[in-house]
Design a protein around this motif. Structure first.
Motif, PDB file in Angstrom:
ATOM      1  N   GLY A  32      57.517   4.756  47.090  1.00 16.91           N
ATOM      2  CA  GLY A  32      57.223   5.589  45.932  1.00 16.91           C
ATOM      3  C   GLY A  32      57.187   7.061  46.279  1.00 16.91           C
ATOM      4  O   GLY A  32      57.695   7.909  45.528  1.00 16.91           O
ATOM      5  N   SER A  33      56.593   7.389  47.422  1.00 17.21           N
ATOM      6  CA  SER A  33      56.532   8.793  47.834  1.00 17.21           C
ATOM      7  C   SER A  33      57.925   9.336  48.121  1.00 17.21           C
ATOM      8  O   SER A  33      58.226  10.493  47.836  1.00 17.21           O
ATOM      9  N   ARG A  34      58.810   8.482  48.664  1.00 14.22           N
ATOM     10  CA  ARG A  34      60.166   8.938  48.949  1.00 14.22           C
ATOM     11  C   ARG A  34      60.958   9.144  47.663  1.00 14.22           C
ATOM     12  O   ARG A  34      61.786  10.039  47.561  1.00 14.22           O
ATOM     13  N   GLU A  35      60.708   8.301  46.636  1.00 18.81           N
ATOM     14  CA  GLU A  35      61.415   8.445  45.368  1.00 18.81           C
ATOM     15  C   GLU A  35      60.934   9.670  44.595  1.00 18.81           C
ATOM     16  O   GLU A  35      61.719  10.379  43.981  1.00 18.81           O
ATOM     17  N   ARG A  36      59.614   9.914  44.650  1.00 22.85           N
ATOM     18  CA  ARG A  36      59.066  11.044  43.912  1.00 22.85           C
ATOM     19  C   ARG A  36      59.447  12.376  44.550  1.00 22.85           C
ATOM     20  O   ARG A  36      59.660  13.365  43.855  1.00 22.85           O
ATOM     21  N   SER A  37      59.509  12.401  45.880  1.00 18.62           N
ATOM     22  CA  SER A  37      59.804  13.650  46.582  1.00 18.62           C
ATOM     23  C   SER A  37      60.888  13.409  47.632  1.00 18.62           C
ATOM     24  O   SER A  37      60.621  13.424  48.836  1.00 18.62           O
ATOM     25  N   PRO A  38      62.128  13.148  47.182  1.00 21.64           N
ATOM     26  CA  PRO A  38      63.183  12.822  48.149  1.00 21.64           C
ATOM     27  C   PRO A  38      63.497  13.965  49.094  1.00 21.64           C
ATOM     28  O   PRO A  38      63.995  13.739  50.196  1.00 21.64           O
ATOM     29  N   GLU A  39      63.184  15.190  48.668  1.00 22.88           N
ATOM     30  CA  GLU A  39      63.489  16.334  49.531  1.00 22.88           C
ATOM     31  C   GLU A  39      62.403  16.589  50.577  1.00 22.88           C
ATOM     32  O   GLU A  39      62.597  17.345  51.534  1.00 22.88           O
ATOM     33  N   ARG A  40      61.263  15.912  50.428  1.00 27.04           N
ATOM     34  CA  ARG A  40      60.160  16.128  51.359  1.00 27.04           C
ATOM     35  C   ARG A  40      60.497  15.509  52.715  1.00 27.04           C
ATOM     36  O   ARG A  40      60.902  14.355  52.797  1.00 27.04           O
ATOM     37  N   HIS A  41      60.302  16.293  53.765  1.00 29.89           N
ATOM     38  CA  HIS A  41      60.593  15.807  55.113  1.00 29.89           C
ATOM     39  C   HIS A  41      59.291  15.386  55.798  1.00 29.89           C
ATOM     40  O   HIS A  41      58.363  16.180  55.930  1.00 29.89           O
ATOM     41  N   ILE A  42      59.224  14.117  56.204  1.00 37.54           N
ATOM     42  CA  ILE A  42      58.065  13.615  56.942  1.00 37.54           C
ATOM     43  C   ILE A  42      58.430  13.616  58.417  1.00 37.54           C
ATOM     44  O   ILE A  42      59.297  12.842  58.852  1.00 37.54           O
ATOM     45  N   GLU A  43      57.781  14.476  59.185  1.00 35.39           N
ATOM     46  CA  GLU A  43      58.152  14.648  60.586  1.00 35.39           C
ATOM     47  C   GLU A  43      57.889  13.397  61.415  1.00 35.39           C
ATOM     48  O   GLU A  43      58.651  13.059  62.318  1.00 35.39           O
ATOM     49  N   ASN A  44      56.801  12.706  61.124  1.00 38.11           N
ATOM     50  CA  ASN A  44      56.433  11.537  61.918  1.00 38.11           C
ATOM     51  C   ASN A  44      56.194  10.339  60.986  1.00 38.11           C
ATOM     52  O   ASN A  44      55.059  10.067  60.593  1.00 38.11           O
ATOM     53  N   PRO A  45      57.271   9.604  60.619  1.00 35.62           N
ATOM     54  CA  PRO A  45      57.106   8.462  59.709  1.00 35.62           C
ATOM     55  C   PRO A  45      56.132   7.420  60.239  1.00 35.62           C
ATOM     56  O   PRO A  45      55.378   6.824  59.472  1.00 35.62           O
ATOM     57  N   ARG A  46      56.119   7.194  61.559  1.00 35.06           N
ATOM     58  CA  ARG A  46      55.218   6.194  62.127  1.00 35.06           C
ATOM     59  C   ARG A  46      53.770   6.566  61.858  1.00 35.06           C
ATOM     60  O   ARG A  46      52.981   5.726  61.401  1.00 35.06           O
TER      61      ARG A  46
END
Length: 349
Positions: free
Chosen positions: A54-68
């Motif tokens: 859901g977070s990826r769909e709402r903010s596809p441009e947001r870069h998460i540096e450490n997904p783990r």
């Protein structure tokens, strides 16, 4: 029960799904060590996946540096929320409650995902999970992340949204409590395997002398049937004499019942698994004294709801006659040598 997505081909996976699947086994291990149940763990992983996707769909441009790190934080917070539900359910549970055992598959080959498989089956022992039930949810979260998975206090502080100083205090209380109830010594796998075989042979045959020798004076037997096996054992049995009476009575009641005995690794430790045909009947895990020469705890899980993930090995549904042993004529014997991984026993766990 919904489950988080299963692996597919790389062409079918979105970037978000691929990142989730890369860390799924780590998330399973962390959450399972928080909750002690596979169904609850899978539900939390489903919630984690929904939060992540859901977070990826709402903010596809947001870069998460450490997904783990992000996924561990989301999963841990969902697990902490689920603890309240688990605790309420435990209040109405019939008899002693034990964690759902993680039984390794009986295979000669190393699985392709050996590292992930190790995360799931080699984490915290069943006996340690019982001790962790006495911690507060936050103490347990800190202990699991720090002692089991090696997270630093500063990393844990970000996961549970506490200061590093507060995490250090939680870690100190958790370690002190756990070490007071469980020795740091762990028996060598060979010693544990031999003790398990000796115990099973003695219990299956109702051999009082052998049980007196292998059981510690202050042994405790936990039997988790969830009120779904008869007769029901409504509380742990403390002391060697009472434990022997319970075990020999179980052996007598099981006379004539043919069960398939196999030795498997359960939560990383050698243990005994009993099957009635293709259906799992019981999982038996032992805890040894610090010296490793006697049994201090016996954990027996017979609740069928907790054994749904236990399966006989492929190709071993119908044992060869050479691998069977009818113990109805051997009820007074123990210490048999050359015990094979798959034997027939007529004992009741």
């Amino acid at each position: 029960m919904s489950e988080s997505p299963a692996p597919q081909t790389h062409e079918q996976l979105t970037a978000a799904t691929r990142q989730f699947m890369e860390h799924r086994e780590l998330l399973f291990a962390i959450v399972y060590n928080m909750l002690g149940g596979v169904a609850d763990t899978e539900d939390v992983l489903q919630d984690t996946w929904l939060s992540w996707s859901g977070s990826r769909e709402r903010s596809p441009e947001r870069h998460i540096e450490n997904p783990r790190a992000y996924l561990v934080r989301v999963a841990m917070n969902h697990a902490l929320t689920r603890r309240a539900t688990v605790s309420r359910r435990r209040e109405t549970y019939v008899g002693p409650w034990l964690p759902e055992p993680l039984v390794a598959a009986a295979t000669e080959e190393t699985p392709a995902d050996a590292a992930d498989h190790t995360l799931r089956t080699e984490s915290v022992s069943l006996a340690m999970l019982v001790v962790l039930e006495s911690l507060t949810p936050l103490e347990r979260a800190v202990f699991v992340l720090n002692e089991v998975f090696g997270y630093a206090h500063t990393e844990i502080a970000e996961v549970i949204d506490r200061s590093p100083a507060a995490v250090r205090q939680l870690a100190h209380r958790a370690r002190r409590h756990v070490h007071a109830r469980r020795p740091l010594y762990e028996a060598h796998p060979r010693v544990r395997r031999e003790a398990t075989q000796r115990f099973v042979e003695a219990a299956a045959g109702g051999d009082v002398g052998a049980l007196m020798e292998i059981l510690a004076p202050d042994v405790t037997v936990w039997t988790d049937a969830g009120g779904k096996r008869r007769p029901a054992v409504l509380r742990p049995v403390h002391g060697r004499d009472k434990a022997i009476r319970l075990l020999t009575a179980s052996a007598a009641r099981g006379a004539g019942q043919r069960l398939d005995l196999r030795y498997r690794r359960v939560n990383g430790d050698d243990a005994a698994v009993l099957f009635a045909g293709r259906s799992p009947y019981a999982v038996i895990v032992l805890d040894l004294t610090p010296e490793g020469d006697r049994v201090s705890g016996v954990y027996v899980v017979t609740n069928p709801d907790k054994l749904t993930h236990v399966h006989p090995a492929e190709g071993q549904d119908q044992p060869d006659q050479s691998d069977q042993s009818d113990q109805s004529d051997q009820s007074g014997q123990s210490g048999q040598s050359g015990q094979q991984d798959r034997n027939r026993t007529e004992a009741d766990a």
